[in-house]
Design a protein around this motif. Structure first.
Motif, PDB file in Angstrom:
ATOM      1  N   CYS A  59       0.827  -1.210   0.000  1.00 16.59           N
ATOM      2  CA  CYS A  59       0.000   0.000   0.000  1.00 16.59           C
ATOM      3  C   CYS A  59       0.863   1.264   0.000  1.00 16.59           C
ATOM      4  N   ASP A  63       1.573   0.762  -5.228  1.00 16.82           N
ATOM      5  CA  ASP A  63       0.262   0.120  -5.091  1.00 16.82           C
ATOM      6  C   ASP A  63      -0.865   1.123  -5.262  1.00 16.82           C
ATOM      7  N   CYS A 131      -5.999   2.078   1.328  1.00 16.72           N
ATOM      8  CA  CYS A 131      -4.573   1.873   1.621  1.00 16.72           C
ATOM      9  C   CYS A 131      -4.124   2.504   2.932  1.00 16.72           C
TER      10      CYS A 131
END
Length: 457
Positions: A59, A63, A131
């Motif tokens: 995250c 990502d 995230c």
């Protein structure tokens, strides 16, 4: 900063001054085709511990970019790393420490611009929720040291970071710790470009004052209201500043090309790789004498790349970039293009704005540039004629009239003047965003800089 996807293998070799001025000449458009391109950067942090996420961590920045494919964005890779996205709303790219930038599409009016901004912020907020990431609209990290920040895997950034300490003391801060809002605008002719460039350059200190939003460094007040703007004064004197030659008779595309030839190079892009040419001369490159690529001569793409490596307060490529403002929240992202479109896209407004500043000397312009980062709207005007706050009232009135004259209406019949309201409030109070943050820091926050994260998008 721009992202290269191809080497330009079939580009013509540059052999004449006509090819050097071609990008600027090619930017000319009839007024009906003028567009507005807005760029804005955001600081990215992890909500659980407030640190800046790295590129590779779960995250992290990579990502997050991949998550944005859900909204129709297509990844752009460099050496196997996703370093940007492209889509209908322009491009999403990474600044050196992971600051997330939207370079918006060229749009017809400010209603579209603000809608685009809203879509982008909603998308990144949704990704952030998944995230555990938040976003800050500031001109500079309020609490992070350079050492606490990651570096993104983009080839040109490595070259720039090695070069920056050789030419200034604050270039790494510019790269790693700052955020801005910019607007890119068109022109119809060389004369129109010159008038807009001069007016925009002279009034850039006012934009710096109105949007000043970087009063903290490493958790403490730094003595400035726009430390981001101050950073540019000690980054690299060869590619920054107020450019006195712009105000000289005869300024035009060829004079800009001559200036750019004297800006030291950073790199050459070949076969998907950035080759370090930092400090070398594009004039030598034209003669086939570039140490980084001996015997080779530049292509048109090399020149386009080089045009993106100067960082004055206003920059010319195939459009004009207004570069003086700190990063900020949604309302000020919409306000900056409104400010400049109102002044520069209506001839009556442009003439009135130029009349306000045309008699200033270069020394007076420089004094405003030096004063605005510290004093903002309290900066004294040339000749003792009031302060920047007084100038702000006059300039906003001109911008408002310029937007009224454009008569660009939304579906409710509203024109574009509403986007100036946040600036009207700043000028009326005389208190810029940084001063409001300082009031909170010394008051309600009791010196706790982590409270700044409550101002996330």
């Amino acid at each position: 900063m721009s992202t290269r996807e191809a080497s330009g293998d079939h580009d013509p070799i540059i052999e004449s001054i006509d090819q050097l001025v071609a990008p600027m000449l090619g930017g000319e458009k009839p007024k009906g085709d003028w567009r507005i391109g807005t760029e804005h950067e955001k600081l990215v942090y992890k909500r659980d511990d407030l640190r800046a996420p790295s590129y590779d961590e779960p995250c992290g920045i990579r990502d997050m970019l991949m998550e944005m494919r859900d909204y129709g964005w297509e990844p752009v890779e460099e050496n196997g790393n996703v370093i940007a996205l492209k889509g209908e709303d322009g491009a999403v790219s990474l600044e050196p420490a992971g600051q997330l930038e939207l370079s918006g599409a060229p749009l017809t009016n400010l209603h579209q611009t603000c809608a685009e901004t809203g879509r982008h912020l909603e998308q990144v907020k949704q990704v952030g929720e998944r995230c555990g990431v938040g976003f800050l609209g500031l001109g500079m990290w309020a609490d992070k040291t350079r050492e606490e920040l990651p570096v993104m895997p983009k080839g040109r950034y490595g070259i720039m970071m090695r070069h920056m300490p050789k030419v200034g003391n604050l270039g790494l801060d510019m790269m790693l710790r700052t955020c801005t809002i910019q607007v890119n605008l068109d022109y119809s002719s060389e004369a129109d470009m010159a008038q807009k460039f001069r007016t925009g350059l002279a009034l850039q200190p006012l934009a710096t004052a109105l949007f000043a939003n970087s009063p903290f460094t490493e958790g403490k007040p730094n003595g400035y209201l726009s430390y981001r703007s101050h950073i540019w004064s000690d980054t690299d004197p060869h590619r920054t500043g107020m450019l006195p030659f712009v105000f000289e008779d005869g300024f035009g595309y060829e004079r800009w090309a001559e200036y750019m030839l004297d800006v030291p190079m950073y790199f050459v892009f070949r076969d998907g790789q950035y080759i370090d040419a930092a400090g070398q001369s594009f004039r030598d490159f034209l003669d086939g004498k570039l140490p980084a690529l001996p015997g080779e001569r530049p292509t048109q793409s090399d020149w386009w790349d080089h045009l993106s490596t100067a960082f004055p307060e206003v920059r010319l490529k195939s459009f004009l970039e207004m570069r003086g403002a700190d990063g900020g929240p949604w309302s000020r992202i919409c306000a900056l293009p409104a400010f400049w479109v109102g002044l520069l896209y209506d001839q009556g407004a442009l003439d009135a704005a130029w009349d306000l500043v045309k008699d200033w000397s270069m020394e007076e312009r420089a004094a405003l540039r030096d004063g605005a980062p510290k004093l903002a709207l309290d900066t004294p005007l040339p000749g003792g004629k009031g302060t920047m706050q007084d100038l702000g009232r006059d300039v906003l009135a001109i911008a408002r009239q310029g937007l009224k004259s454009r008569a660009a209406l939304n579906s409710s019949g509203d024109n574009e003047t509403g986007f100036l309201e946040t600036l009207d409030e700043i000028v009326a109070s005389g208190k810029v965003p940084a001063q409001r943050l300082l009031d909170l820091y010394h008051g309600e926050w009791k010196g706790d800089i982590t409270r700044v994260y409550e101002h996330s998008f």
